[in-house]
Design a protein around this motif. Structure first.
Motif, short mmCIF file in Angstrom:
data_model
loop_
_atom_site.label_atom_id
_atom_site.label_comp_id
_atom_site.label_asym_id
_atom_site.label_seq_id
_atom_site.Cartn_x
_atom_site.Cartn_y
_atom_site.Cartn_z
N ARG A 23 0.74 -1.31 -0.03
CA ARG A 23 0.00 -0.17 -0.16
C ARG A 23 0.96 1.24 -0.03
O ARG A 23 1.70 1.39 0.86
N GLN A 24 0.58 2.03 -0.95
CA GLN A 24 1.46 3.28 -1.03
C GLN A 24 0.55 4.51 -0.61
O GLN A 24 -0.79 4.42 -1.15
N ALA A 25 1.05 5.28 0.03
CA ALA A 25 0.27 6.53 0.40
C ALA A 25 0.24 7.55 -0.93
O ALA A 25 1.17 7.63 -1.53
N GLY A 26 -1.02 7.92 -0.97
CA GLY A 26 -1.24 8.78 -1.98
C GLY A 26 -1.99 10.34 -1.61
O GLY A 26 -2.26 10.41 -0.41
N TYR A 60 8.18 -4.59 -5.16
CA TYR A 60 6.79 -4.16 -5.47
C TYR A 60 7.16 -3.18 -6.85
O TYR A 60 8.50 -2.59 -6.84
N THR A 61 6.27 -2.74 -7.64
CA THR A 61 6.51 -1.73 -8.75
C THR A 61 5.65 -0.64 -8.35
O THR A 61 4.17 -0.87 -7.97
N GLU A 62 6.10 0.49 -8.41
CA GLU A 62 5.22 1.95 -8.12
C GLU A 62 5.35 2.96 -9.52
O GLU A 62 6.26 2.80 -10.04
N GLN A 63 4.51 3.63 -9.39
CA GLN A 63 4.32 4.73 -10.59
C GLN A 63 5.34 6.07 -10.06
O GLN A 63 4.57 6.48 -8.69
N VAL A 64 6.05 6.51 -10.59
CA VAL A 64 6.83 7.67 -10.11
C VAL A 64 6.75 8.86 -11.29
O VAL A 64 6.79 8.43 -12.39
N TRP A 65 6.42 10.17 -10.69
CA TRP A 65 6.56 10.96 -11.76
C TRP A 65 8.12 11.62 -11.87
O TRP A 65 8.53 11.71 -10.73
N ASN A 66 8.52 11.57 -13.04
CA ASN A 66 9.80 11.87 -13.14
C ASN A 66 10.24 13.51 -13.80
O ASN A 66 11.18 13.89 -14.11
N LYS A 79 7.21 3.49 -14.21
CA LYS A 79 7.26 2.51 -13.30
C LYS A 79 8.69 2.14 -12.75
O LYS A 79 9.59 2.02 -13.70
N GLU A 80 8.77 2.06 -11.61
CA GLU A 80 10.18 1.93 -10.67
C GLU A 80 9.82 0.77 -9.84
O GLU A 80 8.92 0.29 -9.25
N THR A 81 10.89 -0.23 -10.00
CA THR A 81 10.56 -1.35 -8.89
C THR A 81 11.41 -0.92 -7.63
O THR A 81 12.66 -0.35 -7.82
N ARG A 82 10.86 -1.33 -6.62
CA ARG A 82 11.30 -1.06 -5.35
C ARG A 82 11.69 -2.31 -4.62
O ARG A 82 10.85 -3.07 -4.56
N ASP A 83 12.64 -2.51 -3.70
CA ASP A 83 12.85 -3.58 -2.85
C ASP A 83 12.97 -3.20 -1.38
O ASP A 83 13.52 -2.27 -1.20
N ILE A 84 12.34 -3.91 -0.91
CA ILE A 84 12.29 -3.73 0.90
C ILE A 84 12.90 -4.51 1.54
O ILE A 84 12.61 -5.87 1.38
N SER A 85 14.12 -4.72 2.33
CA SER A 85 14.33 -5.77 3.37
C SER A 85 13.88 -5.58 4.57
O SER A 85 14.29 -4.55 5.33
N TYR A 86 13.29 -6.59 5.04
CA TYR A 86 12.97 -6.82 6.41
C TYR A 86 13.76 -7.42 7.58
O TYR A 86 14.16 -8.52 7.09
#
Length: 197
Positions: A113-116, A165-171, A177-184
């Motif tokens: 879930r991305q904050a909008g 996950y993949t998110e939409q980024v305004w350039n 679309k940008e791929t993001r990685d999170i390590s927990y």
């Protein structure tokens, strides 16, 4: 991930067949435990099962697996060693377990879930990668007939995993679309109660 499950299955089966071949079956046990996991972000629960062998009366070696419901649901697959501090396999002991943490997120946990700003947030599907799982601590075992009995233990547990996950980024000119990685890395206090059969 399939090869990990196959290797674990063959290992457990070989331990079970070796246990049947031994004349002293009281050296082999199955344990089941439930646990409470308390960390920085929340409280969770775990259910763990293990096949173990008592070696030289005070050492216990085992292989186990279970379900870890802290933050994300996952399946730890681990090897464990215990050392009883008395003269045989009862009373106070120290233990250490280490292995793989295989993600098994619920359907709701699969969505990132991305904050909008305007729409209240966006949900995007994500994938997870395997990490590691450890548990170290002390406990007390109550031994009954044939080595069966209850045990209590407390320790510190770690589990790691990755999320992509993949998110939409305004350039600046368009949305890409940008791929993001999170390590927990989750550190938890683990309190368990169980029974050795």
């Amino acid at each position: 991930m399939k090869h990990i499950i196959v290797i674990t299955g063959f290992t457990v089966l070989s331990l079970m067949s070796a246990a049947q071949q031994k004349s002293n079956s009281s050296n082999w046990h199955v344990t089941a435990a439930t646990g409470l996991l308390n960390g920085n972000t929340r409280t969770g629960a775990a259910v763990i099962g293990k096949i173990e062998r008592v070696w030289k009366d005070r050492w216990t070696l085992g292989l186990g697996s279970g379900f870890d419901h802290y933050y994300f649901r996952s399946v730890p697959v681990f090897a464990e060693i215990q050392r009883y501090l008395g003269k045989d396999d009862k009373g106070l002991f120290v233990y250490g377990a280490s292995g793989l943490n295989i993600p098994w997120p619920t359907e709701d946990q699969r969505w990132y879930r991305q904050a909008g700003i305007w729409w209240g947030g966006v949900q995007t599907p994500s994938t997870f990668s395997t990490g590691y799982w450890t548990d170290l601590g002390i406990g007390y075992g109550f031994k009954g007939k044939k080595g069966h009995g209850m045990f209590l233990r407390a320790g510190h547990s770690l589990k790691s995993m990755g999320q992509r996950y993949t998110e939409q980024v305004w350039n600046g000119t368009t949305s890409v679309k940008e791929t993001r990685d999170i390590s927990y890395l989750f550190g938890r206090v683990s309190i368990q109660a169980g029974f050795r059969f």
